[in-house]
Design a protein around this motif. Structure first.
Motif, PDB file in Angstrom:
ATOM      1  N   LEU A  27       0.828  -1.208   0.000  1.00 17.56           N
ATOM      2  CA  LEU A  27       0.000   0.000   0.000  1.00 17.56           C
ATOM      3  C   LEU A  27       0.864   1.260   0.000  1.00 17.56           C
ATOM      4  O   LEU A  27       0.554   2.229  -0.710  1.00 17.56           O
ATOM      5  CB  LEU A  27      -0.945  -0.008   1.204  1.00 17.56           C
ATOM      6  CG  LEU A  27      -1.984  -1.115   1.193  1.00 17.56           C
ATOM      7  CD1 LEU A  27      -2.768  -1.121   2.497  1.00 17.56           C
ATOM      8  CD2 LEU A  27      -2.917  -0.986   0.004  1.00 17.56           C
ATOM      9  N   LEU A  28       1.947   1.241   0.755  1.00 15.54           N
ATOM     10  CA  LEU A  28       2.848   2.394   0.785  1.00 15.54           C
ATOM     11  C   LEU A  28       3.450   2.649  -0.591  1.00 15.54           C
ATOM     12  O   LEU A  28       3.503   3.799  -1.056  1.00 15.54           O
ATOM     13  CB  LEU A  28       3.947   2.161   1.826  1.00 15.54           C
ATOM     14  CG  LEU A  28       4.950   3.293   2.002  1.00 15.54           C
ATOM     15  CD1 LEU A  28       4.258   4.541   2.547  1.00 15.54           C
ATOM     16  CD2 LEU A  28       6.066   2.857   2.934  1.00 15.54           C
ATOM     17  N   MET A  29       3.884   1.585  -1.271  1.00 20.09           N
ATOM     18  CA  MET A  29       4.446   1.741  -2.619  1.00 20.09           C
ATOM     19  C   MET A  29       3.394   2.290  -3.581  1.00 20.09           C
ATOM     20  O   MET A  29       3.710   3.140  -4.419  1.00 20.09           O
ATOM     21  CB  MET A  29       4.992   0.404  -3.119  1.00 20.09           C
ATOM     22  CG  MET A  29       6.239  -0.047  -2.397  1.00 20.09           C
ATOM     23  SD  MET A  29       7.065  -1.501  -3.082  1.00 20.09           S
ATOM     24  CE  MET A  29       5.770  -2.697  -3.181  1.00 20.09           C
ATOM     25  N   SER A  30       2.170   1.826  -3.452  1.00 17.46           N
ATOM     26  CA  SER A  30       1.111   2.305  -4.341  1.00 17.46           C
ATOM     27  C   SER A  30       0.825   3.774  -4.111  1.00 17.46           C
ATOM     28  O   SER A  30       0.730   4.552  -5.072  1.00 17.46           O
ATOM     29  CB  SER A  30      -0.172   1.499  -4.123  1.00 17.46           C
ATOM     30  OG  SER A  30       0.012   0.188  -4.552  1.00 17.46           O
ATOM     31  N   VAL A  31       0.658   4.165  -2.854  1.00 15.35           N
ATOM     32  CA  VAL A  31       0.363   5.570  -2.559  1.00 15.35           C
ATOM     33  C   VAL A  31       1.498   6.455  -3.069  1.00 15.35           C
ATOM     34  O   VAL A  31       1.249   7.503  -3.684  1.00 15.35           O
ATOM     35  CB  VAL A  31       0.113   5.772  -1.043  1.00 15.35           C
ATOM     36  CG1 VAL A  31       0.101   7.249  -0.681  1.00 15.35           C
ATOM     37  CG2 VAL A  31      -1.197   5.117  -0.631  1.00 15.35           C
ATOM     38  N   ALA A  32       2.737   6.045  -2.858  1.00 16.33           N
ATOM     39  CA  ALA A  32       3.878   6.840  -3.340  1.00 16.33           C
ATOM     40  C   ALA A  32       3.854   6.960  -4.865  1.00 16.33           C
ATOM     41  O   ALA A  32       4.032   8.063  -5.419  1.00 16.33           O
ATOM     42  CB  ALA A  32       5.189   6.209  -2.873  1.00 16.33           C
ATOM     43  N   MET A  88      -7.602  -3.489  -2.961  1.00 15.52           N
ATOM     44  CA  MET A  88      -8.480  -3.385  -4.129  1.00 15.52           C
ATOM     45  C   MET A  88      -8.429  -1.967  -4.712  1.00 15.52           C
ATOM     46  O   MET A  88      -8.373  -1.795  -5.924  1.00 15.52           O
ATOM     47  CB  MET A  88      -9.918  -3.744  -3.733  1.00 15.52           C
ATOM     48  CG  MET A  88     -10.849  -3.859  -4.896  1.00 15.52           C
ATOM     49  SD  MET A  88     -12.480  -4.539  -4.479  1.00 15.52           S
ATOM     50  CE  MET A  88     -12.839  -3.846  -2.903  1.00 15.52           C
ATOM     51  N   PHE A  89      -8.424  -0.959  -3.840  1.00 18.54           N
ATOM     52  CA  PHE A  89      -8.279   0.421  -4.316  1.00 18.54           C
ATOM     53  C   PHE A  89      -6.954   0.590  -5.057  1.00 18.54           C
ATOM     54  O   PHE A  89      -6.884   1.241  -6.104  1.00 18.54           O
ATOM     55  CB  PHE A  89      -8.337   1.425  -3.155  1.00 18.54           C
ATOM     56  CG  PHE A  89      -9.650   1.470  -2.430  1.00 18.54           C
ATOM     57  CD1 PHE A  89     -10.855   1.280  -3.081  1.00 18.54           C
ATOM     58  CD2 PHE A  89      -9.686   1.719  -1.058  1.00 18.54           C
ATOM     59  CE1 PHE A  89     -12.058   1.327  -2.405  1.00 18.54           C
ATOM     60  CE2 PHE A  89     -10.888   1.771  -0.375  1.00 18.54           C
ATOM     61  CZ  PHE A  89     -12.082   1.580  -1.041  1.00 18.54           C
ATOM     62  N   ALA A  90      -5.900  -0.010  -4.511  1.00 21.73           N
ATOM     63  CA  ALA A  90      -4.580   0.090  -5.141  1.00 21.73           C
ATOM     64  C   ALA A  90      -4.583  -0.599  -6.507  1.00 21.73           C
ATOM     65  O   ALA A  90      -4.010  -0.078  -7.470  1.00 21.73           O
ATOM     66  CB  ALA A  90      -3.512  -0.517  -4.234  1.00 21.73           C
ATOM     67  N   ALA A  91      -5.232  -1.755  -6.603  1.00 21.16           N
ATOM     68  CA  ALA A  91      -5.321  -2.458  -7.893  1.00 21.16           C
ATOM     69  C   ALA A  91      -6.041  -1.575  -8.911  1.00 21.16           C
ATOM     70  O   ALA A  91      -5.627  -1.494 -10.078  1.00 21.16           O
ATOM     71  CB  ALA A  91      -6.043  -3.787  -7.720  1.00 21.16           C
ATOM     72  N   TRP A  92      -7.089  -0.915  -8.490  1.00 22.06           N
ATOM     73  CA  TRP A  92      -7.827  -0.018  -9.374  1.00 22.06           C
ATOM     74  C   TRP A  92      -6.913   1.117  -9.849  1.00 22.06           C
ATOM     75  O   TRP A  92      -6.913   1.492 -11.021  1.00 22.06           O
ATOM     76  CB  TRP A  92      -9.040   0.522  -8.640  1.00 22.06           C
ATOM     77  CG  TRP A  92     -10.022   1.283  -9.483  1.00 22.06           C
ATOM     78  CD1 TRP A  92     -10.059   1.372 -10.843  1.00 22.06           C
ATOM     79  CD2 TRP A  92     -11.099   2.071  -9.003  1.00 22.06           C
ATOM     80  NE1 TRP A  92     -11.096   2.164 -11.238  1.00 22.06           N
ATOM     81  CE2 TRP A  92     -11.758   2.605 -10.119  1.00 22.06           C
ATOM     82  CE3 TRP A  92     -11.584   2.381  -7.756  1.00 22.06           C
ATOM     83  CZ2 TRP A  92     -12.873   3.433 -10.005  1.00 22.06           C
ATOM     84  CZ3 TRP A  92     -12.699   3.192  -7.644  1.00 22.06           C
ATOM     85  CH2 TRP A  92     -13.325   3.710  -8.760  1.00 22.06           C
ATOM     86  N   GLY A  93      -6.119   1.644  -8.941  1.00 18.36           N
ATOM     87  CA  GLY A  93      -5.176   2.703  -9.319  1.00 18.36           C
ATOM     88  C   GLY A  93      -4.131   2.224 -10.312  1.00 18.36           C
ATOM     89  O   GLY A  93      -3.794   2.937 -11.263  1.00 18.36           O
ATOM     90  N   TRP A  94      -3.621   1.005 -10.108  1.00 13.87           N
ATOM     91  CA  TRP A  94      -2.619   0.482 -11.027  1.00 13.87           C
ATOM     92  C   TRP A  94      -3.213   0.227 -12.409  1.00 13.87           C
ATOM     93  O   TRP A  94      -2.511   0.347 -13.416  1.00 13.87           O
ATOM     94  CB  TRP A  94      -1.973  -0.785 -10.472  1.00 13.87           C
ATOM     95  CG  TRP A  94      -0.978  -0.477  -9.395  1.00 13.87           C
ATOM     96  CD1 TRP A  94      -1.115  -0.724  -8.066  1.00 13.87           C
ATOM     97  CD2 TRP A  94       0.285   0.167  -9.545  1.00 13.87           C
ATOM     98  NE1 TRP A  94      -0.019  -0.284  -7.380  1.00 13.87           N
ATOM     99  CE2 TRP A  94       0.864   0.267  -8.264  1.00 13.87           C
ATOM    100  CE3 TRP A  94       0.988   0.668 -10.627  1.00 13.87           C
ATOM    101  CZ2 TRP A  94       2.113   0.843  -8.047  1.00 13.87           C
ATOM    102  CZ3 TRP A  94       2.238   1.244 -10.409  1.00 13.87           C
ATOM    103  CH2 TRP A  94       2.783   1.328  -9.144  1.00 13.87           C
ATOM    104  N   ILE A  95      -4.492  -0.114 -12.467  1.00 13.59           N
ATOM    105  CA  ILE A  95      -5.150  -0.290 -13.778  1.00 13.59           C
ATOM    106  C   ILE A  95      -5.220   1.048 -14.510  1.00 13.59           C
ATOM    107  O   ILE A  95      -5.106   1.107 -15.732  1.00 13.59           O
ATOM    108  CB  ILE A  95      -6.551  -0.909 -13.606  1.00 13.59           C
ATOM    109  CG1 ILE A  95      -6.413  -2.371 -13.178  1.00 13.59           C
ATOM    110  CG2 ILE A  95      -7.370  -0.804 -14.881  1.00 13.59           C
ATOM    111  CD1 ILE A  95      -7.709  -3.045 -12.788  1.00 13.59           C
ATOM    112  N   THR A  96      -5.363   2.132 -13.756  1.00 10.02           N
ATOM    113  CA  THR A  96      -5.439   3.467 -14.340  1.00 10.02           C
ATOM    114  C   THR A  96      -4.127   3.876 -15.003  1.00 10.02           C
ATOM    115  O   THR A  96      -4.124   4.580 -16.007  1.00 10.02           O
ATOM    116  CB  THR A  96      -5.797   4.499 -13.236  1.00 10.02           C
ATOM    117  OG1 THR A  96      -7.007   4.088 -12.615  1.00 10.02           O
ATOM    118  CG2 THR A  96      -5.963   5.887 -13.799  1.00 10.02           C
ATOM    119  N   ILE A  97      -3.013   3.426 -14.445  1.00  5.52           N
ATOM    120  CA  ILE A  97      -1.697   3.792 -14.967  1.00  5.52           C
ATOM    121  C   ILE A  97      -1.367   2.917 -16.184  1.00  5.52           C
ATOM    122  O   ILE A  97      -1.518   1.692 -16.118  1.00  5.52           O
ATOM    123  CB  ILE A  97      -0.618   3.608 -13.874  1.00  5.52           C
ATOM    124  CG1 ILE A  97      -0.901   4.561 -12.719  1.00  5.52           C
ATOM    125  CG2 ILE A  97       0.779   3.826 -14.429  1.00  5.52           C
ATOM    126  CD1 ILE A  97      -0.010   4.351 -11.510  1.00  5.52           C
TER     127      ILE A  97
END
Length: 190
Positions: A27-32, A88-97
Motif C-alpha cells: 500500500l505504501l508503494m502504491s500511494v507513493a 483493491m483500491f490500489a489495484a484499481w489505481g494500477w489499472i489506471t496507470i
C-alpha cells in the motif's frame, strides 16, 4: 451443504504480522507511485496520464490512507485488520496507470488471498478424516494416521509416513473431554 464434525479443536493463533507488513508495504508503494504520477501529471502536464486519471489516483490514495487508518484503529481495539479493500483500491489505481495491469493483477491476488490466509487455525475431526482449517486446507484420512493424542494443551497427530504434527491448543481442555476425544480417535485408527 456444510459438513458437521464430531470435534473441532481451536489452535493457538499464529501471528499475521508478516502478512500485514507485506500488505502495508504494498500500500505504501502504491500511494507513493500514485502521488508521484498525479503530481507529475497535474504540475508538469505529463502526457502519461490524463488529468482526470491524476485526480482519480489522488482520490484512491486518500481512500487507501483512510482504510489504513481504519485498520490501525481496528488493531488498537484488538480486532484483526484486513487490508483487502485498500489493496483493491490500489489495484484499481494500477489499472489506471498505463502498463500497470501486471501490477494490478498482483494486488488483486493479494486482495483475494488475504482473508483465506488469516483464517483462525482449527483442526476438525470426524469419522472419515482430519481437516486443518488453513490455507491451503489440509486433509488426512484416518487410514494414513497411526496415532492421535490430545494431552497437556497439545494435539499430536502421528502419520504412518513418520510425519508428526504437533499444535498447541488455544484453551485448556477438561480431562473428561480429553479422554473422550482420545478414545474417539483410537476407535477411528483401529
Amino acid at each position: 451443504m456444510t459438513k458437521t464434525y464430531d470435534y473441532i479443536i481451536v489452535l493457538k493463533k499464529k501471528s499475521f504480522e508478516l502478512v500485514d507488513n507485506i500488505s502495508k508495504l504494498m500500500l505504501l508503494m502504491s500511494v507513493a507511485a500514485f502521488l508521484f504520477d498525479a503530481y507529475a501529471t497535474l504540475t508538469f502536464k505529463n502526457t502519461k496520464l490524463s488529468e482526470s486519471s491524476a485526480w482519480l489516483l489522488l482520490c484512491l490514495s486518500a481512500a487507501i490512507i483512510g482504510w489504513w487508518v481504519f485498520c490501525y484503529l481496528q488493531q488498537k481495539r484488538g480486532v484483526a485488520p484486513y487490508y483487502r479493500f485498500a489493496l483493491m483500491f490500489a489495484a484499481w489505481g494500477w489499472i489506471t496507470i498505463p502498463s500497470g495491469l501486471g501490477i494490478a493483477l498482483v494486488y488483486l491476488a493479494a486482495c483475494f488471498l488475504e482473508k483465506p490466509v488469516k483464517v483462525p487455525p482449527e483442526v476438525a475431526f470426524d469419522s472419515e478424516e482430519i481437516v486443518f482449517n488453513s490455507f491451503p486446507q489440509k486433509r488426512y484420512n484416518w487410514s494414513v494416521v497411526s496415532n492421535v493424542v490430545l494431552k497437556d494443551g497439545l494435539v499430536s497427530i502421528d502419520l504412518k509416513n513418520n510425519k508428526l504434527i504437533q499444535k498447541a491448543v488455544d484453551e485448556a481442555v477438561p480431562t473428561e473431554i480429553e479422554a473422550e476425544f482420545n478414545s474417539f480417535c483410537k476407535e477411528r485408527i483401529q
